[in-house]
Design an enzyme around this catalytic site. Structure first.
Site, PDB file in Angstrom:
ATOM      1  N   GLU A 173       0.826  -1.226   0.000  1.00 39.77           N
ATOM      2  CA  GLU A 173       0.000   0.000   0.000  1.00 39.77           C
ATOM      3  C   GLU A 173       0.855   1.268   0.000  1.00 39.77           C
ATOM      4  OE1 GLU A 173      -3.009  -0.201   3.092  1.00 39.77           O
ATOM      5  OE2 GLU A 173      -4.107  -1.722   1.974  1.00 39.77           O
ATOM      6  N   GLU A 292      -5.398  -8.497  -0.213  1.00 43.01           N
ATOM      7  CA  GLU A 292      -6.130  -8.169   1.018  1.00 43.01           C
ATOM      8  C   GLU A 292      -7.591  -7.970   0.641  1.00 43.01           C
ATOM      9  OE1 GLU A 292      -4.583  -5.185   3.722  1.00 43.01           O
ATOM     10  OE2 GLU A 292      -2.521  -5.683   3.169  1.00 43.01           O
TER      11      GLU A 292
END
Ligand code: AHR
Length: 516
Positions: A173, A292
């Site tokens: 991320e 995720e």
């Protein structure tokens, strides 16, 4: 009761599910590692400190790949801290979760745990506070057989054979302002490409995942994927995707529609990657690593649910207690992943134990299955094979889904069919499994499926997950409040399969296909 018509043909296939579609995720976060998979001193712990009661439920859940060690944690992680004699490993501040990291568990212990759980490891390297140099050294430590300082260090630490880890994430991320040393797409793209080059020189067998943006609600979404892939296209196999769906708006119909949001997200990232390929006149297809995904909102917004004061070790943070309605939204996400099996080749349910997890433990005590455990176990056990292209004629509804992450408050308009379905055929003459979600909150649906197969169909078993109380949850004292029950209404006549799907229900129907 409304009838929903479905047509399937065993020869009309979307794609074959990759084994890695059924992955999960273990991060050094809260009680996922410490008090989760690893708890020396627990009555069920083996000689290495692995909780055997947790391992038993992991095997029942049947994940295939497990991502580690983060997540946000990896962006400040020194992999060297987690190897070598345990007594000399440093204690560090973890700035991702404002905790103290003891480093009693590290990469080698994780590899051993993967062997015990019979899963493939997927490791992430730190491209936040560190760079390609640390990444290539970590890879050499893990995968190089012998004869260099780093590989000999691994052997001296007690792991003679190389770990042979194939799948690696290039950071996590990296567009998120919450990330340690977050980057612009240009900055990250260059570092990721240079890291990837070196990693493949160290071990040409590795498969690499570049970070996509942190979600479809990020201001960076779209442009980030494009810029990053312009840098990395030649060097990586996958681009990552993350999605956590929520019910902040207290609107069950909107929550249950989020499988549609996931469908659109997958299709947009695939199109972006293919746009980069087109500009290069390249036939290469970047595959998607949905590393995720889950339902997550109760423990997400408030600071006190995410961090505890005083730099604690393994605090009980982000321990979402899942309900019946969460399991339904979760099932919708499983269906979305199956129906994109041609493009999504890796997926990791975030996470595995305690932290937004299907498995809950008490430190020093019991272990139990959360509601989302059940759809995942069925998805993984029965979702292997060819996914058939379903022609579904279902009424639909329109809703607005609220997702506040990022700079602006975003409302996504969604139109969702009441019936969401995926069909997986494991092999000719084998088993055909229907995964069906009835999103209607108050009305049952009559399923009428016509399935063209070479051989006759018979029912093997059929299961239903539903509860009159959409907020019902499993707890230590009532661990089986929500669990699958037999779906009695299935009838098969030649090619036709009929069943009554209860309002707000997740259904799994397994059919034997006789050899032609
Ligand atoms: O899974 C919890 C966190 O969610 C991860 O650490 C991060 O990657 C994401 O924001």
């Amino acid at each position: 009761m409304r009838t929903v018509h479905v047509r399937l043909d065993a020869t009309a296939v979307i794609g074959t599910t990759d084994r890695r579609l059924f992955g999960t995720f273990v991060e050094h976060l809260g009680r996922c590692v410490y008090g989760g998979i690893f708890e020396p001193g627990h009555p069920s712990a083996d000689g290495r400190g692995f909780r055997r009661d947790v391992l038993a439920l992991v095997r029942e859940l049947t994940p295939t790949v497990v991502r580690y060690p983060g997540g946000n944690f990896v962006s400040g992680y020194n992999w060297e801290d987690g190897v070598g004699p345990v007594e000399t490993r440093p204690r560090r501040l973890d700035l991702a979760w404002l905790s103290t990291e003891t480093n009693l568990f590290g990469t080698n212990e994780f590899i051993d745990w993967c062997h015990a759980a019979d899963v493939e490891p997927m490791l992430a390297v730190n491209l936040g506070t560190r760079d390609g140099d640390a990444a290539r050294q970590m890879l050499e430590y893990c995968n190089h057989p012998a004869g260099t300082t780093l590989s000999e260090q691994r052997r001296a630490h007690g792991w003679d054979a190389p770990h042979g880890v194939r799948l690696w994430c290039l950071g996590n991320e990296m567009d998120g302002p919450w990330q340690m040393q977050a980057k612009t797409a240009e900055e990250y793209g260059r570092i990721a490409a240079e890291t990837a080059k070196m990693m493949k020189w160290v071990d040409p067998h590795v498969e690499l995942v570049a970070c996509g943006s942190s979600g479809p609600n990020m201001p960076t979404f779209g442009a980030w994927e494009q810029t990053v892939l312009e840098h990395c296209f030649e060097h990586v196999e996958y681009i990552s995707m993350h999605l956590y769906v929520n019910d902040y708006a207290n609107d069950a119909a909107a929550l249950l529609a989020t499988g549609v949001l996931m469908d659109g997200f997958i299709e947009q990232v695939a199109a972006t990657a293919d746009g980069v390929a087109a500009r290069r006149r390249s036939a290469k297809r970047i595959m998607l690593s949905f590393d995720e995904w889950n339902v997550w909102y109760r423990t997400r917004r408030r600071q006190e649910d995410r961090v505890k004061p005083g730099w604690p070790v393994a605090p009980d943070i982000i321990e979402e207690h899942y309900t019946m309605q969460d399991a339904l939204a979760f099932g919708g996400m499983c269906i979305s992943l199956l129906n994109h099996a041609d493009r999504v080749k890796v997926a990791c349910l975030a996470q595995l134990v305690n932290v937004i997890a299907p498995i809950m433990t008490e430190t020093g005590g019991a272990v139990w299955r959360q509601t989302i455990f059940h759809p995942f176990a069925q998805f993984s056990r029965f979702g292997r094979g060819s996914v058939l292209r379903a022609d579904i004629d279902s009424p639909d509804y329109t809703t607005r889904y609220y997702d506040p992450r990022g700079a602006a408050e975003l409302w996504f308009p969604l139109t969702a069919p009441y019936l969401s379905l995926a069909a997986v055929h494991d092999k000719p003459g084998g088993t055909l499994t229907l995964f069906a979600l009835n999103r209607h909150l108050t009305e049952a649906l009559s399923l009428d499926a016509v399935i063209r197969t070479p051989g006759a169909l018979t029912v093997i078993e059929a299961w239903q997950l539903c509860d009159a109380d959409l907020h019902a949850a499993n707890t230590k004292d009532h661990p089986d409040r929500v669990k699958p029950a037999a779906l009695e209404s299935v009838r098969v006549v030649r090619e036709q399969v009929q069943a009554t799907l209860a309002p707000a229900s997740w259904n799994v129907v397994r059919l034997r296909v006789a050899a032609a």
